[in-house]
Design an enzyme around this catalytic site. Structure first.
Site, PDB file in Angstrom:
ATOM      1  N   SER A 149      25.727  31.108  33.926  1.00 40.75           N
ATOM      2  CA  SER A 149      26.141  32.509  33.910  1.00 40.75           C
ATOM      3  C   SER A 149      25.656  33.162  32.609  1.00 40.75           C
ATOM      4  CB  SER A 149      27.662  32.587  34.065  1.00 40.75           C
ATOM      5  OG  SER A 149      28.100  33.897  34.264  1.00 40.75           O
ATOM      6  N   ASP A 316      26.729  32.447  45.677  1.00 42.42           N
ATOM      7  CA  ASP A 316      26.982  33.172  44.431  1.00 42.42           C
ATOM      8  C   ASP A 316      26.429  34.585  44.588  1.00 42.42           C
ATOM      9  OD1 ASP A 316      27.202  34.182  41.894  1.00 42.42           O
ATOM     10  OD2 ASP A 316      26.101  32.553  40.908  1.00 42.42           O
ATOM     11  N   HIS A 349      30.217  31.961  42.584  1.00 44.54           N
ATOM     12  CA  HIS A 349      29.703  31.845  41.218  1.00 44.54           C
ATOM     13  C   HIS A 349      30.313  30.667  40.469  1.00 44.54           C
ATOM     14  CE1 HIS A 349      27.716  33.094  37.595  1.00 44.54           C
ATOM     15  NE2 HIS A 349      28.848  33.340  36.959  1.00 44.54           N
TER      16      HIS A 349
END
Length: 376
Positions: A149, A316, A349
């Site tokens: 991320s 995601d 995610h």
């Protein structure tokens, strides 16, 4: 059983010059190291953290055994990133609330906590601070830098800011910049915080209060985006909370998903700092290495010298696989060595934090390869 982690701190000897034009002196960085540096200090792996994480990447604390590092399932002795081979380093970013220099510290110009006056920081500023810490540790080149991320953005930025200092980069569940939708989610979360009556323009410490209501809502918004629709439906569906029929209310909890989000929001508001949340989400918004190259990512990545591992997850939707493929294409356009995996995982995610055997096997194989190619 996980090993015992030892928190450390280091104060940078030189001022940190920020992209905003501000300069910070006496910058304190909290960090942890797992495993031993080899003789030539060539086996270091830097792990960059995401929004609400910290330098506590793996292991447990002796005084707090329930506080497990956020990537402990991936990093440690005999794990995918094996600390019997590598020395793994986690650094808490400037502006965070877990030990590094941030809004809770004293502004030398006023003698009071920085609060809302703390200068805006960027991904590039964090990378500069990390590089300065590595200088103090005598580490000139990293075997690898990795992150998921926002951490993946830092890993990518490392290969552009200090290309000669990175041999490998693992960019996981990340993107070369945020979409308008992602910036919009961040702005709604920030507005939830800044419009909390207890926010006081970021100087809530002076008033002896915390903007917990805003933080709760910000966390609820964020948490929705971290999960996939399938996982949310499978886990909660339309199940009611502690009852079998509607109670016909607009304010109390009706559904289990509502209870879960409120629980997550309440927990987050007890340990995270509101000013830190604003700073980190804005750093996410600003990251865009292609901006200085007319929007051409391939030109931005032309300086990279590292070998890359890029990983995405099919469900995601916050950092979709298409965004990872943008990175891969730009690297291939430059003839850069890159391995890419798109893992069919249902978790959204958050998949980069979870125990997916295929994902962990992939990371293990990649780092096994790094170890085999390492300097003798």
């Amino acid at each position: 059983m996980s090993f015992i982690a030892q928190p450390r701190t280091l104060v940078l000897p030189k001022p940190l010059h920020l992209r905003s034009g501000s300069t910070l002196s006496g910058v304190r960085l909290a960090y942890e190291m797992y495993g031993e540096l080899n003789a030539d200090r060539s086996n270091a792996v830097l792990v960059c953290h995401a929004l609400n994480a910290s330098h506590h990447v793996a292991g447990r604390y002796e005084h707090d055994p329930n506080n497990l590092g956020w990537w402990d399932n991936l990093i440690g002795p005999g794990k995918a990133v094996d600390t019997n081979r590598f020395c793994v380093i986690g650094v808490n970013n400037v502006g965070s609330c877990f030990g590094s220099y941030g809004p809770q510290d004293i502004n030398p110009q006023t003698g009071e906590p920085w609060g809302g006056d703390f200068p805006v920081v960027t991904v590039e500023d964090w990378v500069d601070a990390q590089a300065a810490l590595l200088d103090e540790l005598g580490i000139q080149q990293l075997a690898a830098v990795m992150g998921g991320s926002l951490g993946g953005m830092q890993a990518l930025s490392w290969t552009l800011q200090y290309p000669e200092r990175v041999r490998h980069a693992a960019v996981i569940a990340s993107a070369p910049n945020l979409t308008a939708e992602n910036i919009a989610f961040n702005e709604v979360a920030r507005r939830a915080i800044t419009t909390d009556p207890d926010f006081h323009a970021g100087h809530y410490a002076r008033h002896g209060v915390l903007p917990k209501r805003g933080l709760r809502i910000a966390r609820m918004i964020g948490h929705i985006t971290y999960l996939s629709d399938d996982v949310m439906n499978e886990k909660f569906g339309r199940l009611l909370h502690e009852r079998t029929d509607f109670q016909y209310t607009t304010q109390d909890i009706e559904f289990q998903i509502e209870s879960y989000l409120r629980y997550q929001g309440n927990k987050f508001s007890e340990y995270f700092d509101a000013n830190t949340y604003l700073l980190i989400t804005r750093a996410l918004d600003y990251f865009d290495p292609a901006r200085a190259h007319g929007g051409q990512l391939a030109k931005a990545l032309a300086v990279a010298q590292a070998h890359f591992l890029v990983v995405s997850f099919t469900t995601d939707w916050r950092f979709a696989p298409s965004r990872s493929r943008e990175i891969v294409k730009a690297l291939l356009d430059n003839g850069a060595p890159v391995s890419y995996a798109e893992i069919d995982a249902p978790h959204g995610h958050d998949a980069f934090l979870l125990n997916d055997p295929r994902y962990h096997a992939l990371v293990r194989a990649y780092f096994d390869g790094i170890a085999l190619r390492a300097k003798p």
